[in-house]
Design a protein around this motif. Structure first.
Motif, PDB file in Angstrom:
ATOM      1  N   PHE A   1      25.572  -5.152   5.476  1.00 21.29           N
ATOM      2  CA  PHE A   1      25.349  -5.882   4.168  1.00 21.29           C
ATOM      3  C   PHE A   1      25.134  -7.309   4.453  1.00 21.29           C
ATOM      4  N   SER A   2      24.387  -7.936   3.541  1.00 21.09           N
ATOM      5  CA  SER A   2      24.037  -9.559   3.499  1.00 21.09           C
ATOM      6  C   SER A   2      24.990 -10.422   3.652  1.00 21.09           C
ATOM      7  N   HIS A   3      26.352  -9.969   3.031  1.00 19.37           N
ATOM      8  CA  HIS A   3      27.303 -10.847   2.944  1.00 19.37           C
ATOM      9  C   HIS A   3      28.668 -10.082   3.213  1.00 19.37           C
ATOM     10  N   ARG A   4      29.779 -10.784   3.324  1.00 18.92           N
ATOM     11  CA  ARG A   4      31.076 -10.118   2.895  1.00 18.92           C
ATOM     12  C   ARG A   4      31.495 -10.214   1.687  1.00 18.92           C
ATOM     13  N   THR A   5      32.325  -9.037   1.133  1.00 21.08           N
ATOM     14  CA  THR A   5      33.036  -9.165  -0.118  1.00 21.08           C
ATOM     15  C   THR A   5      33.993 -10.241   0.031  1.00 21.08           C
ATOM     16  N   ASP A   6      34.551 -10.658  -0.971  1.00 20.79           N
ATOM     17  CA  ASP A   6      35.783 -11.504  -1.280  1.00 20.79           C
ATOM     18  C   ASP A   6      37.079 -10.460  -1.192  1.00 20.79           C
ATOM     19  N   VAL A   7      38.035 -10.641  -0.337  1.00 25.31           N
ATOM     20  CA  VAL A   7      39.203  -9.950  -0.285  1.00 25.31           C
ATOM     21  C   VAL A   7      40.327 -10.633  -1.104  1.00 25.31           C
ATOM     22  N   ARG A   8      40.767  -9.766  -2.034  1.00 22.65           N
ATOM     23  CA  ARG A   8      42.045 -10.096  -2.730  1.00 22.65           C
ATOM     24  C   ARG A   8      42.998  -9.293  -2.548  1.00 22.65           C
ATOM     25  N   LEU A   9      44.318 -10.014  -2.529  1.00 21.41           N
ATOM     26  CA  LEU A   9      45.428  -9.145  -1.986  1.00 21.41           C
ATOM     27  C   LEU A   9      46.380  -8.954  -3.362  1.00 21.41           C
ATOM     28  N   THR A  10      46.746  -7.728  -3.691  1.00 26.02           N
ATOM     29  CA  THR A  10      47.528  -7.247  -5.010  1.00 26.02           C
ATOM     30  C   THR A  10      49.027  -7.805  -4.709  1.00 26.02           C
ATOM     31  N   ASP A  11      49.652  -7.760  -5.697  1.00 19.06           N
ATOM     32  CA  ASP A  11      50.914  -8.187  -5.556  1.00 19.06           C
ATOM     33  C   ASP A  11      51.652  -7.142  -4.840  1.00 19.06           C
ATOM     34  N   THR A  12      51.212  -5.792  -4.799  1.00 19.36           N
ATOM     35  CA  THR A  12      52.014  -4.859  -3.945  1.00 19.36           C
ATOM     36  C   THR A  12      51.732  -5.420  -2.391  1.00 19.36           C
ATOM     37  N   VAL A  13      50.635  -5.613  -2.039  1.00 21.53           N
ATOM     38  CA  VAL A  13      50.454  -6.035  -0.781  1.00 21.53           C
ATOM     39  C   VAL A  13      51.073  -7.202  -0.278  1.00 21.53           C
ATOM     40  N   GLN A  14      51.428  -8.173  -1.387  1.00 16.26           N
ATOM     41  CA  GLN A  14      52.140  -9.559  -0.791  1.00 16.26           C
ATOM     42  C   GLN A  14      53.420  -9.089  -0.727  1.00 16.26           C
ATOM     43  N   LYS A  15      54.014  -7.949  -1.479  1.00 12.95           N
ATOM     44  CA  LYS A  15      55.380  -7.755  -1.289  1.00 12.95           C
ATOM     45  C   LYS A  15      55.335  -6.996  -0.016  1.00 12.95           C
ATOM     46  N   LEU A  16      54.439  -6.169   0.311  1.00 18.91           N
ATOM     47  CA  LEU A  16      54.741  -5.502   1.729  1.00 18.91           C
ATOM     48  C   LEU A  16      54.657  -6.700   2.998  1.00 18.91           C
ATOM     49  N   LEU A  17      53.875  -7.696   2.646  1.00 21.36           N
ATOM     50  CA  LEU A  17      53.703  -8.764   3.738  1.00 21.36           C
ATOM     51  C   LEU A  17      55.349  -9.477   3.651  1.00 21.36           C
ATOM     52  N   ASP A  18      55.780  -9.646   2.527  1.00 20.39           N
ATOM     53  CA  ASP A  18      57.160 -10.303   2.470  1.00 20.39           C
ATOM     54  C   ASP A  18      58.217  -9.313   3.098  1.00 20.39           C
ATOM     55  N   ILE A  19      58.049  -8.253   3.315  1.00 18.37           N
ATOM     56  CA  ILE A  19      58.932  -7.359   4.082  1.00 18.37           C
ATOM     57  C   ILE A  19      58.701  -6.960   5.542  1.00 18.37           C
ATOM     58  N   CYS A  20      57.463  -7.368   5.834  1.00 14.02           N
ATOM     59  CA  CYS A  20      57.086  -7.384   7.337  1.00 14.02           C
ATOM     60  C   CYS A  20      58.216  -8.246   8.175  1.00 14.02           C
ATOM     61  N   PRO A  21      58.815  -7.328   9.219  1.00 14.13           N
ATOM     62  CA  PRO A  21      59.637  -8.058   9.977  1.00 14.13           C
ATOM     63  C   PRO A  21      59.368  -9.055  10.465  1.00 14.13           C
ATOM     64  N   ALA A  22      60.185 -10.153  10.706  1.00  9.99           N
ATOM     65  CA  ALA A  22      59.812 -11.448  11.279  1.00  9.99           C
ATOM     66  C   ALA A  22      59.047 -11.490  12.505  1.00  9.99           C
ATOM     67  N   GLU A  23      59.525 -10.776  13.419  1.00  7.26           N
ATOM     68  CA  GLU A  23      58.976 -10.558  15.009  1.00  7.26           C
ATOM     69  C   GLU A  23      57.563  -9.967  14.598  1.00  7.26           C
ATOM     70  N   GLN A  24      57.462  -8.992  13.838  1.00  5.94           N
ATOM     71  CA  GLN A  24      55.936  -8.481  13.697  1.00  5.94           C
ATOM     72  C   GLN A  24      54.887  -9.431  12.887  1.00  5.94           C
ATOM     73  N   LEU A  25      55.586 -10.073  12.042  1.00  6.28           N
ATOM     74  CA  LEU A  25      54.697 -10.990  11.274  1.00  6.28           C
ATOM     75  C   LEU A  25      54.181 -11.927  12.276  1.00  6.28           C
ATOM     76  N   GLN A  26      55.067 -12.613  13.183  1.00  6.61           N
ATOM     77  CA  GLN A  26      54.532 -13.840  14.085  1.00  6.61           C
ATOM     78  C   GLN A  26      53.537 -13.056  14.942  1.00  6.61           C
ATOM     79  N   LYS A  27      53.709 -11.810  15.483  1.00  4.52           N
ATOM     80  CA  LYS A  27      52.806 -11.350  16.434  1.00  4.52           C
ATOM     81  C   LYS A  27      51.496 -11.155  15.444  1.00  4.52           C
ATOM     82  N   ALA A  28      51.463 -10.923  14.284  1.00  3.76           N
ATOM     83  CA  ALA A  28      50.369 -10.558  13.686  1.00  3.76           C
ATOM     84  C   ALA A  28      49.570 -11.866  13.281  1.00  3.76           C
ATOM     85  N   LYS A  29      50.421 -12.896  13.135  1.00  7.41           N
ATOM     86  CA  LYS A  29      49.743 -14.088  12.725  1.00  7.41           C
ATOM     87  C   LYS A  29      48.929 -14.850  13.974  1.00  7.41           C
TER      88      LYS A  29
END
Length: 166
Positions: free
Chosen positions: A105-133
């Motif tokens: 497609f000609s452009h990327r769509t905007d990505v929005r995070l829902t409250d649920t997704v943010q809550k999931l990120l908040d419970i991602c284990p610290a070691e896994q989150l550092q790896k993800a970053k």
């Protein structure tokens, strides 16, 4: 093309191509069984079938087709072996996101995070989150350039934290 529910449409000039809109179909996610179904079935050439389950705030879809070789992507590489379809291995083969020059497609769509997704990120284990970053910053920079939007990074973090099937 489909203005009423239920309805169907035969694609003129394309043998076997049709679109149907009804309540028939197997759910992708059992949690949605209590909601009214609005399902679009597309029968396409080369025995490709696409089923789209429409919900109030998102869609689920199922793509079925014959293996024609050379297929790889977010859902795996279609070789029949789930052992090489983990998020980490897909990222190694294809990167975290589609490169700009490979977009359909000609452009990327905007990505929005829902409250649920943010809550999931908040419970991602610290070691896994550092790896993800670390992984996401590298992969996303390769695909999008050095200034990766935070929202894109968080979407990638979610994939690394919870997308693995190991």
């Amino acid at each position: 093309v489909l203005h009423t529910f239920p309805s169907s449409y035969e694609v003129p000039g394309v043998a076997g191509a049709s679109i149907t809109y009804n309540t028939d179909g197997t759910l992708v996610d059992g949690a949605t069984k209590e909601f009214q179904r609005h399902i679009i079935h597309m029968q396409l050439p080369s025995d490709v079938r696409l089923t789209i389950l429409r919900w109030n705030n998102y869609v689920d879809f199922r793509l079925s087709m014959r293996n024609t070789g050379g297929i790889d992507g977010a859902c795996g590489n279609f070789n029949g072996s789930p052992s090489d379809d983990s998020t980490e291995l897909v990222f190694q083969r294809d990167g975290a996101r589609v490169r700009q020059e490979d977009l359909l497609f000609s452009h990327r769509t905007d990505v929005r995070l829902t409250d649920t997704v943010q809550k999931l990120l908040d419970i991602c284990p610290a070691e896994q989150l550092q790896k993800a970053k670390a992984e996401c910053q590298q992969e996303m920079s390769d695909a999008l350039g050095p200034q990766v939007p935070e929202i894109q990074l968080k979407s990638c973090y979610l994939d690394v934290c919870f997308g693995s099937n190991e």
